[in-house]
Design a protein around this motif. Sequence first.
Motif, short mmCIF file in Angstrom:
data_model
loop_
_atom_site.label_atom_id
_atom_site.label_comp_id
_atom_site.label_asym_id
_atom_site.label_seq_id
_atom_site.Cartn_x
_atom_site.Cartn_y
_atom_site.Cartn_z
N ASN A 264 27.93 -45.37 33.51
CA ASN A 264 26.94 -44.49 32.90
C ASN A 264 27.15 -43.04 33.30
OD1 ASN A 264 24.86 -43.97 31.20
ND2 ASN A 264 23.50 -45.53 32.07
N PRO A 265 28.32 -42.49 32.99
CA PRO A 265 28.66 -41.16 33.51
C PRO A 265 27.74 -40.07 32.99
CG PRO A 265 30.26 -41.85 31.86
CD PRO A 265 29.37 -43.03 32.13
N SER A 266 27.12 -40.27 31.81
CA SER A 266 26.29 -39.19 31.25
C SER A 266 25.00 -39.01 32.04
CB SER A 266 25.99 -39.47 29.78
OG SER A 266 25.38 -40.74 29.68
N ASN A 267 24.66 -40.02 32.87
CA ASN A 267 23.45 -39.88 33.68
C ASN A 267 23.67 -39.07 34.95
OD1 ASN A 267 21.88 -41.24 31.95
ND2 ASN A 267 21.90 -43.18 33.07
N ASN A 268 24.91 -38.93 35.34
CA ASN A 268 25.17 -38.23 36.60
C ASN A 268 24.75 -36.77 36.49
OD1 ASN A 268 26.13 -40.55 37.57
ND2 ASN A 268 28.31 -39.99 37.48
N GLY A 269 24.11 -36.31 37.55
CA GLY A 269 23.79 -34.88 37.57
C GLY A 269 22.36 -34.58 37.17
N ASN A 270 21.86 -35.16 36.08
CA ASN A 270 20.52 -34.72 35.67
C ASN A 270 19.40 -35.61 36.21
OD1 ASN A 270 20.30 -36.94 34.05
ND2 ASN A 270 20.73 -35.86 32.14
N GLY A 271 19.80 -36.65 36.94
CA GLY A 271 18.77 -37.42 37.63
C GLY A 271 18.06 -38.46 36.78
N SER A 272 17.76 -38.17 35.54
CA SER A 272 17.00 -39.14 34.75
C SER A 272 17.89 -39.74 33.66
CB SER A 272 15.79 -38.46 34.12
OG SER A 272 16.23 -37.38 33.35
N PRO A 273 17.96 -41.06 33.62
CA PRO A 273 18.81 -41.70 32.60
C PRO A 273 18.29 -41.44 31.19
CG PRO A 273 17.59 -43.34 33.90
CD PRO A 273 17.27 -42.00 34.49
N LEU A 274 19.21 -41.44 30.24
CA LEU A 274 18.85 -41.23 28.83
C LEU A 274 18.13 -42.46 28.29
CD1 LEU A 274 22.17 -39.68 27.49
CD2 LEU A 274 19.97 -38.50 27.74
N ALA A 275 17.15 -42.22 27.45
CA ALA A 275 16.43 -43.32 26.82
C ALA A 275 17.05 -43.61 25.46
CB ALA A 275 14.96 -42.96 26.64
N GLY A 276 16.92 -44.86 25.02
CA GLY A 276 17.49 -45.19 23.72
C GLY A 276 16.76 -46.34 23.05
N LEU A 277 17.01 -46.48 21.77
CA LEU A 277 16.41 -47.57 20.99
C LEU A 277 17.41 -48.70 20.74
CD1 LEU A 277 14.50 -45.43 18.33
CD2 LEU A 277 13.43 -47.10 19.87
N GLY A 278 18.71 -48.43 20.99
CA GLY A 278 19.71 -49.46 20.70
C GLY A 278 19.87 -49.71 19.22
N ILE A 279 19.73 -48.66 18.44
CA ILE A 279 19.99 -48.80 16.99
C ILE A 279 20.97 -47.72 16.57
CG2 ILE A 279 17.70 -49.78 16.48
CD1 ILE A 279 16.82 -47.06 15.44
#
Length: 596
Positions: free
Chosen positions: A470-485
């Motif tokens: 999950n490299p896009s979560n690194n740095g900003n502290g909060s993971p991205l939210a998604g709907l899976g669509i």
Amino acid sequence: MVSPGAFALESSQVRHEISFERASNQYVHIVSTFPVEQGLVEFAMPVWTPGSYLVREYSAHLEQLEVSAPSGDPLSVRKIAKNRWAAEVNEAGEITLAYDIWAGELNVSANWVDSSLALLNGAGVFLFTDTSRSLPQVVEVRLPADWPNVHTSMDREGDANRFIARDYDELVDSPIVAGNTVEYYFEVDGHPYGLVQSRENRFWDGARATEDVARVIKAQQDFWGINPFTKRYLFLNLFIGSHSGLEHDHSTVLMTDPWGMRDDHDYKRWLGLVSHEFFHAWNVRRMRPSALSEYDYEQESYIRELWLAEGLTSYYDSLLLFRSGLTSVADYLESLAREIRNYETTPGREVRSAELASFDTWIKHYRKDENTVNSTVSYYRKGAVIGFVTDTAIRRATDNDASLDTVMREMFLRYGTKRNGGYPPGAFEAIVGELAGEDVRIMVEEMIRETSDPDVDTALEWYGLGIDRNPSNNGNGSPLAGLGIEVGQEGPALLVEQVVAGYAGAEAGVLPGDELLAIDANRVTEANYLKLLSRLRPEESVELTLARHGRLLTLRTKLREAIPATYVIAPLDKIRTRQKSRLEQWLGRDLVFKQP
Ligand SMILES: [Zn+2]
């Protein structure tokens, strides 16, 4: 009068004549002459072509069939199946079939004709009888006056545009490209090759492409150690259609973007395609699963080993591209991370094993629908991941004495160098066992037949590498939210194209085809969809406003972490000397590392 015996000696070949009077309307005219005995003769057209496992119903595009008797008189012909015709012949001799083929399917496995270019695939052009499949097939191509060239891997007879295939299989395996082409001929290790381009293209440097293709050939030649070709091998590169290729014994048809060379990523993708199709000259063209040892052109052949034929080809296309020096170690690790990411984010991997996905290719891989992601796994992708884990396990068990490279070469020696019915199910696993022991064989069998995930982490660790999922979560502290669509704009509507099982959209009951109107009463458009989601957090509840079949619908769901767009493979720590040497043996080149 000639006796039947004398006749059989004189005309033991089938002749086909191709002409293009109606090329601007996408029609090709065929006149075929068959030697036949007296009695009922049936003519058939294949429903599929080797390398592309889809019933394509080529016969749907055959029109205006006329048959003439040996005397030249018209002969009545009756259609007896979707792809079969029958005629009663009163005397032995040569009967002639004339027909048109509509050639408007832009696909490496089909036929395309326009006013300046033709791509013809034999399965969708030529008919056969019960006895004609084994006969030599002569093809005469009558080019329009403004078409200078015709290319095929069939042998040329004399100076004219007349070619000969030893039998129907070779005819089907020898696509024809005609029209305004540009050719580059070259040699690698003394063997002749050709790069044919569908037309001159100022965005594409043919000389540079030729040099790079030669490097790909060299790397693969060194890998296999055996040159299997008996004549010039042709890369038929067409600047039409979308990125795709189809493998043959002495050629490959490639479709690509004419602008491809102006973008480094796109160009490397094309080189990867070249590498993939060329690897097939060994893996699947000559070294074949037993299900493909004799082609049944009229129905599906069920193959359990496409994870090997396609998946291991996918593993090696990027690895050998790296060994050829055309890509960097970063490029290679990025492509491996992409394969692993794409595999692990496919819920269908828990539904079908690699072997079953292969078997079901006719109804799944080549018949994709909105639910494919949830119901099957790509044998290209899982096969590539199996390739990586198997390669590492063999190297580890044998202290780098053997590898997947060794297994592939051994497979080719046993099953690729002579026609012997192809390799039976289990042949690959057996060789893995011989070289690396029973434990590795059992692990490989599980990866092929079960739906559990190959252990990529342990494999990477052996080289001192790790994978960040999950490299896009690194740095900003909060993971991205998604709907899976997956959504896509169609006119004014933002439509749901795919709903990934196990994610928020699926849990709420969102369906493919729904129009997404709002999230928490905020109007959603293609432009603000991702921005809106980026303001939300996993575990937050949201209300989705949708329209289904013209009626408004409200669904509540709890967001999850977004499906990561990329994975990253990187050194876990400082790479130790032992790990660096393992990496170099695997990747086949000396490496220079900037230590973190
Ligand atoms: Zn392939």
